[in-house]
Design a protein around this motif. Structure first.
Motif, PDB file in Angstrom:
ATOM      1  N   UNK A  81       0.818  -1.217   0.000  1.00 39.12           N
ATOM      2  CA  UNK A  81       0.000   0.000   0.000  1.00 39.12           C
ATOM      3  C   UNK A  81       0.854   1.270   0.000  1.00 39.12           C
ATOM      4  N   UNK A  82       2.172   1.139   0.039  1.00 41.79           N
ATOM      5  CA  UNK A  82       3.030   2.324   0.110  1.00 41.79           C
ATOM      6  C   UNK A  82       2.847   3.236  -1.112  1.00 41.79           C
ATOM      7  N   UNK A  83       2.697   2.633  -2.282  1.00 39.69           N
ATOM      8  CA  UNK A  83       2.520   3.453  -3.484  1.00 39.69           C
ATOM      9  C   UNK A  83       1.261   4.308  -3.362  1.00 39.69           C
ATOM     10  N   UNK A  84       0.181   3.711  -2.845  1.00 39.42           N
ATOM     11  CA  UNK A  84      -1.067   4.462  -2.687  1.00 39.42           C
ATOM     12  C   UNK A  84      -0.895   5.598  -1.687  1.00 39.42           C
ATOM     13  N   UNK A  85      -0.168   5.346  -0.599  1.00 39.41           N
ATOM     14  CA  UNK A  85       0.061   6.395   0.384  1.00 39.41           C
ATOM     15  C   UNK A  85       0.854   7.553  -0.214  1.00 39.41           C
ATOM     16  N   UNK A  86       1.815   7.222  -1.063  1.00 42.83           N
ATOM     17  CA  UNK A  86       2.677   8.252  -1.645  1.00 42.83           C
ATOM     18  C   UNK A  86       1.994   9.017  -2.769  1.00 42.83           C
ATOM     19  N   UNK A  87       1.177   8.331  -3.557  1.00 41.25           N
ATOM     20  CA  UNK A  87       0.563   8.976  -4.728  1.00 41.25           C
ATOM     21  C   UNK A  87      -0.795   9.585  -4.425  1.00 41.25           C
TER      22      UNK A  87
END
Length: 239
Positions: free
Chosen positions: A19-25
């Protein structure tokens, strides 16, 4: 009802979290009971793009989507799938890099059922939670101490139980995002796990974001500690 707390969602912060990509984007995650993925996309008037396997592939599609639109577009890329929860199946919709939770869409989507969503604009301190029931916003907030909706206090106990709290001190100490995941699980029975996100087959689609209404001015309405009110309306052509 589950007993989820923020501790159950500490994994979203790990270096290997899917889920890190979602948090960053930035993202919007929506859960709706008893509405199929096809029905959700039809209500959103979305344009289908196919199917992808897992959140990593959905994130790659989002990167490609950004390249196609030069980093800006009136649409967001969303992936939807079916997940188990309280009282049967739910549809999970995850929109990357944009908003899938406009009030008009959420009211329509929640007609006769329950919708819970949370969102972040990616790396900035703007995070939102909304609970809709039967076409009505029941409780919504960015900062939990300031809530909107028809039942602003109904979730107070759960907000505290998941580890979020209602005082500024409690909120500042909490992992707000993990706590909101837990609060969402309390209301849906859907446990979001790394395994669920990475193994799901997502139907992908482009969803148009709700257009921003043109503003005509601002209103300044302030009452000081002595009860003196200052009210000023300023048109945009005067600014």
């Amino acid at each position: 009802m589950t007993t989820a707390t923020a501790a159950d969602y500490g994994w979203i912060r790990s270096a290997t979290s899917p889920f890190r990509y979602a948090l960053e984007s930035g993202y919007t995650l929506v859960l709706v009971r008893g509405v199929s993925p096809a029905q959700l996309l039809a209500l959103a008037e979305a344009e289908g793009r196919g199917v992808c396997a897992g959140l990593d592939e959905l994130s790659e599609q989002h990167e490609a989507f950004l390249c196609e639109s030069d980093g800006w577009d009136a649409c967001v890329l969303a992936g939807v799938c079916t997940v188990p929860g309280d009282e049967g199946e739910w549809t999970l919709a995850l929109a990357l890099g944009g908003d899938l939770g406009s009030s008009g869409f959420m009211e329509t989507l929640s007609a006769g059922t329950r919708v819970v969503s949370h969102a972040s604009n990616g790396g900035k301190p703007m995070e939102f939670f909304h609970w809709y029931e039967n076409g009505e916003l029941r409780t919504g907030f960015e900062w939990p101490r300031v809530r909107t909706g028809s039942t602003t206090d109904e979730l107070n106990s759960l907000i505290c139980q998941v580890g979020l709290g209602l005082t500024d001190e409690d909120i500042s100490r909490a992992d707000r995002k993990a706590a909101v995941f837990a609060l969402t699980e309390r209301l849906t029975g859907v446990r979001v796990t790394p395994e669920l996100l990475t193994s799901a087959a997502y139907r992908t689609a482009e969803v148009f974001e709700e257009p921003v209404e043109e503003w005509t001015g601002i209103v300044i309405d302030i009452t000081d500690a002595h009860g003196v009110r200052t009210y000023v309306e300023v048109r945009n052509d005067e600014l």
